[in-house]
Design a protein around this motif. Structure first.
Motif, short mmCIF file in Angstrom:
data_model
loop_
_atom_site.label_atom_id
_atom_site.label_comp_id
_atom_site.label_asym_id
_atom_site.label_seq_id
_atom_site.Cartn_x
_atom_site.Cartn_y
_atom_site.Cartn_z
N ASP A 378 0.82 -1.20 0.00
CA ASP A 378 0.00 0.00 0.00
C ASP A 378 0.86 1.25 0.00
O ASP A 378 0.55 2.25 -0.65
CB ASP A 378 -0.92 0.00 1.22
CG ASP A 378 -2.01 -1.05 1.09
OD1 ASP A 378 -2.56 -1.44 2.12
OD2 ASP A 378 -2.29 -1.46 -0.05
N GLU A 379 1.97 1.20 0.74
CA GLU A 379 2.88 2.34 0.75
C GLU A 379 3.51 2.52 -0.62
O GLU A 379 3.69 3.64 -1.11
CB GLU A 379 3.96 2.12 1.81
CG GLU A 379 3.42 2.15 3.23
CD GLU A 379 4.46 1.73 4.24
OE1 GLU A 379 4.13 1.65 5.42
OE2 GLU A 379 5.62 1.50 3.83
N GLU A 380 3.82 1.39 -1.28
CA GLU A 380 4.40 1.45 -2.61
C GLU A 380 3.40 2.03 -3.60
O GLU A 380 3.73 2.82 -4.48
CB GLU A 380 4.80 0.04 -3.04
CG GLU A 380 5.55 -0.02 -4.35
CD GLU A 380 6.02 -1.45 -4.61
OE1 GLU A 380 5.87 -2.29 -3.72
OE2 GLU A 380 6.54 -1.70 -5.69
N TYR A 381 2.15 1.68 -3.43
CA TYR A 381 1.09 2.23 -4.28
C TYR A 381 0.99 3.74 -4.08
O TYR A 381 0.86 4.50 -5.04
CB TYR A 381 -0.23 1.54 -3.92
CG TYR A 381 -1.45 2.30 -4.34
CD1 TYR A 381 -1.71 2.52 -5.69
CD2 TYR A 381 -2.34 2.78 -3.39
CE1 TYR A 381 -2.84 3.20 -6.08
CE2 TYR A 381 -3.45 3.47 -3.78
CZ TYR A 381 -3.70 3.68 -5.12
OH TYR A 381 -4.81 4.35 -5.49
N GLN A 382 1.05 4.18 -2.82
CA GLN A 382 1.01 5.61 -2.55
C GLN A 382 2.20 6.31 -3.21
O GLN A 382 2.07 7.39 -3.76
CB GLN A 382 1.04 5.85 -1.04
CG GLN A 382 -0.26 5.52 -0.33
CD GLN A 382 -1.37 6.44 -0.82
OE1 GLN A 382 -2.36 5.97 -1.35
NE2 GLN A 382 -1.20 7.74 -0.68
N LEU A 559 -5.18 -3.03 -8.01
CA LEU A 559 -4.54 -3.17 -9.31
C LEU A 559 -5.13 -2.20 -10.34
O LEU A 559 -4.41 -1.59 -11.13
CB LEU A 559 -4.68 -4.61 -9.81
CG LEU A 559 -3.67 -5.61 -9.24
CD1 LEU A 559 -4.05 -7.02 -9.62
CD2 LEU A 559 -2.26 -5.30 -9.72
N LEU A 560 -6.44 -2.06 -10.32
CA LEU A 560 -7.06 -1.12 -11.25
C LEU A 560 -6.55 0.30 -11.01
O LEU A 560 -6.30 1.05 -11.96
CB LEU A 560 -8.59 -1.16 -11.10
CG LEU A 560 -9.30 -2.37 -11.72
CD1 LEU A 560 -10.78 -2.34 -11.38
CD2 LEU A 560 -9.10 -2.42 -13.22
N SER A 561 -6.40 0.65 -9.75
CA SER A 561 -5.88 1.99 -9.44
C SER A 561 -4.50 2.19 -10.05
O SER A 561 -4.22 3.22 -10.67
CB SER A 561 -5.80 2.18 -7.91
OG SER A 561 -7.08 2.15 -7.33
N ILE A 562 -3.64 1.22 -9.87
CA ILE A 562 -2.28 1.31 -10.39
C ILE A 562 -2.27 1.40 -11.91
O ILE A 562 -1.63 2.27 -12.51
CB ILE A 562 -1.45 0.10 -9.93
CG1 ILE A 562 -1.28 0.11 -8.40
CG2 ILE A 562 -0.09 0.09 -10.61
CD1 ILE A 562 -0.44 1.23 -7.88
N ALA A 567 -1.65 4.22 -17.21
CA ALA A 567 -2.07 3.99 -18.60
C ALA A 567 -1.82 5.25 -19.43
O ALA A 567 -1.67 6.35 -18.90
CB ALA A 567 -3.54 3.61 -18.64
N ALA A 568 -1.76 5.04 -20.73
CA ALA A 568 -1.55 6.18 -21.64
C ALA A 568 -2.73 7.14 -21.54
O ALA A 568 -3.86 6.74 -21.26
CB ALA A 568 -1.40 5.68 -23.07
#
Length: 588
Positions: A378-382, A559-562, A567-568
């Protein structure tokens, strides 16, 4: 509640009750009055002796009097050996039942609860259970007997042998309906042995096994047994440890339409398990009582349960007390259930408050120690979100962690994409799939069957419940997105039903995620060899995902958030706006 499991209700007017007289039967003379009453009582259908204490000599006298009654059906002998040594119980049980072995009786109920006789007590009951007198047995109550895992094994062997003997005899087949054995320290081995017996018997309607120290392997064995007893009305596994067995248990519950009472209180099903259970019961028509209190469940699980039962007219009792909703969460649950008559009676006095970080850590340790997203993820996502560059690279042909990305205008990927790669690696995806994700709907507009899937029962029938359910679900989403004849509201409703029908385990959740990412064009489809499959319905896709975001698995939302962030950029401002709305919705 467990204490009540020891009690037998009066079921016939032909019952002789000597209950709670404090009788201390140490000799035949001590029980002479009782024996006389037994001999004179006709017809004698039930003998209630609870709340007394007898030894072998007294039991011998009672057994001789009882042998004169071939019409006897119910032996209510709970709390009958208080102050007696365990070694005294087996011979006493043998003497009590000796006359019933040959007098032609047909026993319907045995209640020996609250007699701490341990495994050797089961040995004392063994001969009787194997006899023809018990081929008609329907109710077996052995609550709080201290049987232990060994006693559980011995009991299971006796029940299996009774079933086998009844078949060999060619008469009435052994068809046990109620099995109650709480507080027995059955643990894994005892519960596994009994589960095998339940599978063979196949006629159970009530299984109550609370407070037995049963851990996931035992729960999973019982879950398999439940599927062989499709007439189950009551399941009580209160105060055991379900954790990782929750998805499998939920899958079985879904296939038990006659279920009336489900008690999984204090069993550590946690949020993920609660979601699985909620989706399993959504189409149940007979469920009256649901106990999910004290399960370390957070608000996502509570809301999923509330939404599943809010339109369930049969439900009269719902217990969600002692979880981790917090004041705001409790109010949300009450709002969802505002039209239910029982909502004002629901107690939340023991709620432990919301603590999302603790929830993540506990659930991920339980469900997948190596591959689930933990707090570091989660921290990595942030970090990926905060350090996202102005120019976001497209996906490229270079393979990284099993995914394929398009050529980037920058030689060095930014921190956001690096964090993304690390996060994806932990999911261990394999996108080489034999399932064909075509860009066109498999359902022609002129013969559109999608509209029939508004009913959750139709969706359940369409997806079935086998190894291909995940593939069918994602393909159904694709069909919905590619179908221009359905209104957005209809598409979202069908998609929601599909997710409610699915029961997610760690492995099939990962399967769902990878197939969804392929369908969305975020990762390479190995089957077709394209870098990304073309997607033209992003507006409809994004709106559908917004509508169903609350019932998507947490890992899917992450995953969708990331992927959406990395995405382009879209040329269409409207699509960009929808994407940002979806991102905001997913992140809450």
């Amino acid at each position: 509640m467990t204490d009540s499991l020891s009690k037998s209700l009066k079921s016939t007017e032909h019952e002789l009750s000597w209950a709670n007289r404090g009788l201390k039967g140490n000799t035949a003379a001590d029980v002479k009055e009782l024996c006389t009453a037994i001999e004179k009582f006709k017809p004698l259908k039930a003998l209630r002796l609870e709340g007394n204490t007898i030894n072998e000599e007294a039991a011998t006298a009672i057994g001789k009097a009882l042998a004169k009654h071939s019409e006897i059906e119910r032996l209510i002998w709970n709390d009958l050996f208080t102050t007696r040594l365990k070694t005294e119980v087996p011979p006493s049980l043998i003497k009590l039942t000796q006359g019933l072995l040959t007098n032609g009786s047909h026993i319907v109920e045995i209640n020996l609860s609250d007699n701490a006789f341990g495994p050797i007590g089961v040995k004392g009951l063994e001969t009787f259970l194997l006899s023809s007198a018990c081929y008609t047995l329907e109710e077996l109550r052995l609550n709080n007997c201290g049987m232990g895992s060994m006693g559980g094994k011995l009991l299971a062997e006796a029940l299996i042998a009774c079933h086998k003997n009844s078949i060999a005899a060619g008469g009435k087949q052994f068809a046990l309906k109620q099995f109650i054995a709480g507080r027995n320290r059955l643990e894994i081995e005892g519960s596994q042995a009994l589960a095998k017996a339940f599978e063979i018997i196949g006629t159970l309607e009530v299984i109550r096994m609370p407070q037995n120290g049963i851990r996931p392997p035992g729960i999973e064995a019982l879950t398999t047994a439940f599927l062989h007893n499709r007439n189950l009305r009551i399941i009580d596994l209160n105060d055991n440890t379900i954790t990782t067995a929750a998805p499998k248990l939920a899958s079985a519950i879904e296939k038990l339409p006659k279920l009336e009472i489900l008690n999984l209180e204090s069993s550590l099903i946690r949020t993920r398990g609660a979601v699985a259970v909620a989706r399993a019961i959504v189409s149940h028509k007979n469920l009256q009582e649901l106990y999910l209190g004290c399960n370390d469940m957070h608000i996502d699980g509570g809301l999923e349960v509330a939404r599943s039962v809010k339109n369930m007219p049969s439900l009269k009792v719902l217990d969600l007390n002692g979880n981790c909703f917090g004041l705001d969460g409790i109010e949300e649950v009450r709002q969802v259930l505002e039209n239910k008559p029982f909502v004002d009676q629901m107690a939340f006095s023991d709620d432990e408050g919301s603590d999302e970080e603790e929830e993540e850590e506990e659930e991920e340790n339980d469900y997948d120690d190596e591959q689930e997203i933990d707090e570091d993820d989660d921290e990595e996502y942030q970090e990926a979100e905060e350090e996202q560059p102005e120019e976001i690279p497209a996906f490229s042909t270079k393979q990284s962690n099993g995914f394929h990305f398009a050529a980037s205008s920058s030689a060095n990927p930014p921190e956001g994409v690096s964090g993304l790669s690390n996060m994806m690696a932990k999911f261990d995806f394999n996108v080489n799939s034999t399932f064909n994700f075509g860009s066109q709907s498999t359902i022609e507009a002129k013969d559109n069957k999608l509209s029939t899937l508004i009913s959750i029962d139709k969706v359940k029938e369409y997806l079935k419940n086998d190894e291909q359910s995940i593939e069918r679900a994602v393909k159904l989403l694709e069909d919905l997105w590619n179908d221009n004849t359905l209104a957005q509201k209809q598409s979202s409703s069908i998609a929601e039903n599909a997710l409610k029908v699915l029961t997610f385990s760690t492995s099939n959740e990962r399967n769902f995620n990878e197939r969804l990412l392929v369908a969305l064009g975020f990762i390479k489809d190995e089957q077709t060899g394209r870098l990304r499959r073309p997607v033209n319905q992003y507006s409809k896709i994004y709106q559908t995902l917004i509508d169903i975001h609350q019932i998507l698995p947490k890992s899917t939302r992450n995953l969708l958030s990331i992927f959406l962030q990395n995405a382009a950029r879209d040329q269409n401002p409207g699509i960009t706006e929808m994407k940002q709305k979806l991102l905001k919705t997913i992140k809450g």
